[in-house]
Design an enzyme around this catalytic site. Structure first.
Site, PDB file in Angstrom:
ATOM      1  N   ASP A 423      55.419 129.598  77.617  1.00  0.00           N
ATOM      2  CA  ASP A 423      56.410 130.235  78.493  1.00  0.00           C
ATOM      3  C   ASP A 423      56.247 129.663  79.898  1.00  0.00           C
ATOM      4  O   ASP A 423      55.250 128.987  80.198  1.00  0.00           O
ATOM      5  CB  ASP A 423      56.153 131.754  78.480  1.00  0.00           C
ATOM      6  CG  ASP A 423      57.253 132.558  79.170  1.00  0.00           C
ATOM      7  OD1 ASP A 423      58.391 132.070  79.273  1.00  0.00           O
ATOM      8  OD2 ASP A 423      56.949 133.698  79.594  1.00  0.00           O
ATOM      9  N   GLU A 426      59.068 125.580  82.749  1.00  0.00           N
ATOM     10  CA  GLU A 426      60.193 124.782  83.330  1.00  0.00           C
ATOM     11  C   GLU A 426      59.712 123.760  84.345  1.00  0.00           C
ATOM     12  O   GLU A 426      60.352 122.704  84.458  1.00  0.00           O
ATOM     13  CB  GLU A 426      61.224 125.731  83.953  1.00  0.00           C
ATOM     14  CG  GLU A 426      61.997 126.563  82.951  1.00  0.00           C
ATOM     15  CD  GLU A 426      61.149 127.628  82.274  1.00  0.00           C
ATOM     16  OE1 GLU A 426      60.195 128.114  82.919  1.00  0.00           O
ATOM     17  OE2 GLU A 426      61.398 127.937  81.103  1.00  0.00           O
ATOM     18  N   ASP A 512      65.519 134.591  78.406  1.00  0.00           N
ATOM     19  CA  ASP A 512      65.746 136.012  78.666  1.00  0.00           C
ATOM     20  C   ASP A 512      67.221 136.378  78.632  1.00  0.00           C
ATOM     21  O   ASP A 512      67.870 136.553  79.663  1.00  0.00           O
ATOM     22  CB  ASP A 512      65.125 136.395  80.009  1.00  0.00           C
ATOM     23  CG  ASP A 512      63.616 136.191  80.013  1.00  0.00           C
ATOM     24  OD1 ASP A 512      63.044 135.998  78.917  1.00  0.00           O
ATOM     25  OD2 ASP A 512      63.020 136.218  81.094  1.00  0.00           O
TER      26      ASP A 512
HETATM   27  O1  MIG Z   1      58.243 136.313  84.026  1.00  0.00           O
HETATM   28  O2  MIG Z   1      55.581 136.885  79.423  1.00  0.00           O
HETATM   29  O3  MIG Z   1      61.037 134.518  78.754  1.00  0.00           O
HETATM   30  O4  MIG Z   1      59.966 136.125  76.748  1.00  0.00           O
HETATM   31  O5  MIG Z   1      58.251 138.199  77.528  1.00  0.00           O
HETATM   32  C1  MIG Z   1      58.531 136.707  82.716  1.00  0.00           C
HETATM   33  C2  MIG Z   1      56.556 137.792  79.833  1.00  0.00           C
HETATM   34  C3  MIG Z   1      57.616 135.985  81.787  1.00  0.00           C
HETATM   35  C4  MIG Z   1      59.425 135.370  80.292  1.00  0.00           C
HETATM   36  C5  MIG Z   1      59.760 135.097  78.868  1.00  0.00           C
HETATM   37  C6  MIG Z   1      59.674 136.384  78.087  1.00  0.00           C
HETATM   38  C7  MIG Z   1      58.296 136.978  78.207  1.00  0.00           C
HETATM   39  C8  MIG Z   1      57.946 137.204  79.689  1.00  0.00           C
HETATM   40  N1  MIG Z   1      58.068 135.959  80.408  1.00  0.00           N
END
Ligand code: MIG
Length: 825
Positions: A423, A426, A512
């Protein structure tokens, strides 16, 4: 003559400067006329009057690469997207008069006509000499020798459509849209927001039932104006790097399949994941503490709702330090993981790239002493704030950093974590809170400064150059690390960010999204768009990440997702419970049946995964992919195909208990539930009570299905039923051990099943021990088949008039032929 041409070019260029995305600047130039032509084994190189050089080369008979070096010097080959640079067959070069020349890729290949003056311009033609795509002579290739930007414009027929571009929250054809490519953390994105997390600068163009593709291999911030500024042309460019793109002419057929296969041959295909990754997956931000994870896991098994995977989101960690466990919430991780193993549930943990700057933490110190972190412009360690606080970030564009990061997975693998979820790659960072400057989705402060420094695998460069590959290279580090640490297991990696070629390392999800009907409908153009961008293993958070769906929205979303390759429920922190049983007993029954349908269809779906690895074909497909001659499919955004043989038409509207389904031309379609037959090219209103997903099989197809299982460990051992959607056609069944790599050395079997009137012919090839065929089902029969003979031996068929199905159990495991009388349509 020469002077007036120059002036014309100058005027056109001025026009270009004022309207095209290259900023007006004294240093913007168009390519100019060719002054010199140098032959190369695979094409030509032109030296232009602007000082730029252009190479046009064949990388395959139907794939042309165009590469412009604005300053006249080509950089070394350095693509993160290209998996294996292909050997270039020699192109035949023909002079076509003084003002142009023609290259040929061979008898069935493409041709290229290059205008040499007044401005160099490239036209790609098919083998018969028909124009496929041409530079717009009014907008010659241009570049900004001061700022580094590049761009090219193509003439556009007004009815040409464009698909792909990676992850876009847009209708599936992106004609007349402007899109940017810049991986962006875009929480709760509104439909239309652009760009999002994944950027793949590849598209398939479609006009009159014929296709071509273009891949712009540029990792800088790039853009595509697909006729928005002017419907008579489209253009693409980037803020830096070379103008380096590939045109896929699609062979003689100019079919979408041929275009995508050629793109996949260039950028790589998805390696087969473990079978368990095709099972149902349950997630939320976060199941915590460990007792809650146990409760969820047991909740599935007690209620007999199938599940393969439970996710641990960021709260399992100790202060968000990756590869640690919270000493309070997850005090005994080994016990938890052992318990999950006993339940045959695979744990997947989230892993973020940010490494907390903590002198007392060995992982941070180790990375620092190895010098693996991204550097700031001054050469120091780049620090930015994310979940753990101030963090350093591995430079995944450096082999040593990838290898180091990949080795960190050892601990979690040893403990029993089965897969990993990348996660914030990017990369996303938190902007410092500032009441006067609210942080917007596309805020520049949400990623590294553009002048941060990356190693670039031997070509050091700024973050502006490498931003878009950061997540993909993190996925590569993860994938390669897992391959090294567990050579006999197939990795499962899920990533939020990506670039062209990400399919070689990971599955992707669409970030999201929101718990709304609009977002449910958006999943189809988003996921099919990713699919035709070469990424087969795709899915969206079921129910919508942000907010709380009601029972109806959740049930419909689960149905809509049942044939999406990645099948996971996920929910944001603070949202209402979202397990299949969270919406009362009626919905629990409906949701169980939906997940059971997934498990029943796994043999078919897994066969599509194997085909995707072999050929690069998408699993989830827009209707036009297999029905490109049918113009009614071109803009169909509310249905999709799962593989070639199943048509999925989910209910996308609140309160709806039926919907109109369009049946693509070229086949009849048989209702999975009622056995009713619909002619291709027709539409019908289809009943869809809350417990029913409108689902249709192509007449003639043979769909392998499994009995309902609680997890894929059962599926892999279960006998298969062949559902013959009556008609003329075929199907196949791929089988292997469900994990490991024996399938690449004789451990897999494929059964080809041909269907004709009154007969199925089965031909099995390959090896390994796999479950046999337990039964044949006829789908869409008006009367029971009689005198059924399996390899000559008689057997009985049981007929159900309501579902128009008949079923015959087989005694032998590997029949070669099944014949019958009657069983008419
Ligand atoms: O700033 O890890 O897209 O699936 O649950 C949010 C917490 C960070 C974004 C991800 C989401 C995940 C969440 N993350």
């Amino acid at each position: 003559m020469a002077r007036s041409t120059l002036r014309l070019a100058g005027l056109l260029l001025l026009h270009c400067i004022t309207t095209a995305p290259i900023m007006a600047s004294a240093t913007v130039q168009s390519i100019g006329a060719a002054q010199q032509t140098l032959r190369r084994p695979d094409g030509v190189e032109l030296v232009a009057s602007s000082g730029a050089r252009l190479r046009v080369a064949f990388v395959a008979p139907d794939v042309v690469r165009v590469r412009l070096a604005p300053d006249g010097g080509f950089g070394p080959e350095s693509s993160y997207a290209v998996a294996a640079p292909t050997a270039a067959p020699t192109a035949v070069v023909a002079e076509d008069g003084a003002d142009s020349l023609v290259l040929s890729g061979g008898a069935d290949g493409a041709r290229v006509r290059i205008a040499l003056r007044p401005q160099v311009a490239v036209t790609v033609l098919d083998a018969d000499g028909n124009e496929i795509v041409a530079d717009d002579p009014e907008r010659p290739m241009a570049f900004d020798s001061g700022g580094g930007a590049v761009e090219v414009s193509k003439r556009r027929p007004p009815d040409e459509l464009y698909y792909g571009f990676g992850e876009k929250a847009l209708p599936q054809s992106r004609h007349e849209q402007f899109m940017a490519m810049w991986n962006t953390d875009a929480p709760k994105y509104a439909p239309g927001l652009d760009p999002l997390y994944q950027d793949i600068p590849f598209f398939i163009a479609l006009r009159g039932g014929r296709c071509y593709g273009i891949f712009f291999d540029n990792t800088w911030r790039s853009w595509f104006d697909m006729g928005k500024s002017d419907p008579r042309r489209y253009a693409f460019g980037a803020s830096g790097g070379e103008l380096d793109y590939y045109v896929f002419s699609g062979g003689r057929a100019r079919s979408p399949k041929q275009v995508l296969r050629a793109y996949a041959a260039l950028t790589g295909r998805m390696p087969l994941p473990p079978l368990w990754a095709l099972g149902y997956q349950q997630s939320r931000y976060s199941y915590t503490p460990a007792a809650r994870v146990r409760e969820i896991a047991h909740g599935f098994r007690e209620r007999h709702i199938p599940v393969d995977v439970v996710y641990l989101d960021i709260d399992y960690m100790d202060g968000f330090r990756i590869f640690t466990w919270s000493p309070t919430a997850f005090a005994e991780p080994d016990r938890l993981l052992a318990e999950l193993r006993d339940l045959s549930i695979k744990p997947v943990t989230i892993v973020d790239p940010g490494i907390k700057v903590d002198e007392d933490w060995a992982i941070y110190r180790d990375g620092r002493s190895r010098g693996v972190y991204v550097r700031d412009a001054a050469g120091g360690e780049l620090h930015a704030r994310v979940w753990p606080g101030i963090c350093a970030f591995p430079d995944f564009t450096e082999p040593a950093a990838r290898a180091w990061f990949g080795s960190l997975y050892a601990k979690f693998l040893d403990q029993g974590v089965a897969g990993f979820w990348n996660d914030m790659d990017e990369p996303a960072t938190f902007a410092a809170p500032d009441p006067d400057r609210p942080v917007l989705s596309h805020d520049a402060r949400k990623t590294f400064p553009l002048d941060a420094r990356h190693a670039g695998d031997g070509q050091p460069g700024t973050h502006a150059r490498y931003h878009n590959v950061y997540g993909m290279q993190m996925a590569r580090a993860t994938f390669d690390g897992l391959r090294t640490l567990r050579p006999r297991q197939r990795p499962f990696v899920l990533t939020r960010a990506g670039y062209a070629g990400v399919q070689r390392y990971a599955a992707v999800w669409t970030g999201d999204n929101v718990a709304s009907w609009e977002h449910l409908a958006l999943t189809i153009p988003m996921l099919t768009g990713l699919s035709v961008s070469g990424v087969p293993f795709v899915g969206a958070d079921i129910g919508g990440y942000a907010g709380s769906p009601d029972g109806e929205l959740y049930a419909r979303w689960l149905q809509a997702a049942v044939l999406t390759p990645f099948f996971r429920t996920h929910a944001e922190t603070g949202s209402a419970d979202r397990e299949p049983w969270s919406f009362g007993p009626d919905f629990e029954r409906i949701n169980r049946a939906t997940i059971e349908l997934r498990y029943r269809l796994l043999p078919y779906l897994y066969t599509q995964f194997a085909a995707a690895e072999r050929d690069g074909d998408p699993i989830m497909r827009p209707l036009w992919f297999d029905h490109v001659g049918d113009s009614r499919t071109w803009l169909a955004d509310d249905e999709f195909l799962a593989g070639p043989d199943l048509l999925v038409a989910p209910v996308l509207r609140v309160g709806a208990r039926s919907r109109v389904v369009y049946f693509p031309r070229g086949a009849d379609w048989i209702d999975w539930w009622s056995g009713e037959r619909h002619a291709g090219g027709s539409s019908a209103e289809i009943a869809a009570p809350l417990d029913r997903l409108p689902l249709f099989a192509r007449a003639g197809a043979v769909i392998p299905v499994a009995p309902v299982a609680q997890h894929t460990g059962e599926t892999v051992r279960a006998p298969v039923t062949l559902v013959a959607a009556v008609g003329t056609g075929s199907g196949d069944l791929y089988q292997d051990a469900g994990d490991g790599y024996d399938y690449r050395s004789g451990g897999s079997a494929t059964t080809f099943i041909g269907q004709r009137e009154g007969a199925l012919d089965l031909r099995r090839s390959g090896g390994g021990h796999h479950p046999g065929i337990a039964a044949i089902e006829w789908l869409g029969v008006q009367d029971p088949p009689s005198d059924v003979r399996v390899d000559g031996r008689r057997t009985e068929a049981v007929f159900d008039a309501v579902t128009r199905r008949a079923r015959a159990a087989l005694s032998g495991a590997q029949p070669r032929q099944v014949r019958w009388q009657g069983g008419s349509r």
